[in-house]
Scaffold this motif. Structure first.
Motif: not given
Length: 136
Positions: A22-25, A69-73
């Motif tokens: 998400g937003d957290q590493p 990158k976004p997971a869908q990419e």
């Protein structure tokens, strides 16, 4: 074709990041604990994934890794090629059978290249992961 642990664990690592970052590493330690994998081995896998631009490292006390990158990419093919090299089925084969093995290689590449981290995460959520080692 048989994937080594590099390819299999690399996909597992990346799916875990897709699900948990998400937003957290996410720390490699937490991935190692969830997936019951060696943190040291994951450290060896993360470097080429970072160099290929698939993950980013975040420094600091609450640092770790996130997808670049976004997971869908990001596809399974991207990950496997970074960690395993080009997909091959047979190295040396008489010319008469070469076409068969080229078609098999192309079919494997097609499946890997159309399967994104989003698809893999969904397979895991539905319990159809057949070997991915994530515990939801």
């Amino acid at each position: 074709m048989k994937l080594s642990t590099r390819g299999r664990y690399g996909i597992t690592l990346m799916v875990d990041l897709a699900i948990n970052s998400g937003d957290q590493p996410v720390s490699l330690k937490s991935i190692a604990e969830r997936q019951n994998l060696s943190e040291h081995y994951l450290e060896q896998l993360i470097a080429p994934l970072r160099n290929a631009g698939l993950v980013k490292s975040i420094r600091g006390a609450y640092g770790g890794y996130v997808l670049a990158k976004p997971a869908q990419e990001i596809t399974a093919g991207d990950i496997v090629r970074v960690l395993e090299g080009p997909i091959t089925v047979v190295e040396d084969e008489p010319t008469g059978l070469r076409r068969l093995w080229d078609e098999v290689r192309d079919a494997i590449n097609a499946v890997l290249d159309r399967t994104t981290l989003v698809d893999l995460a969904e397979m895991m959520r539905q319990g159809t992961d057949d070997g991915l080692m994530y515990y939801i």
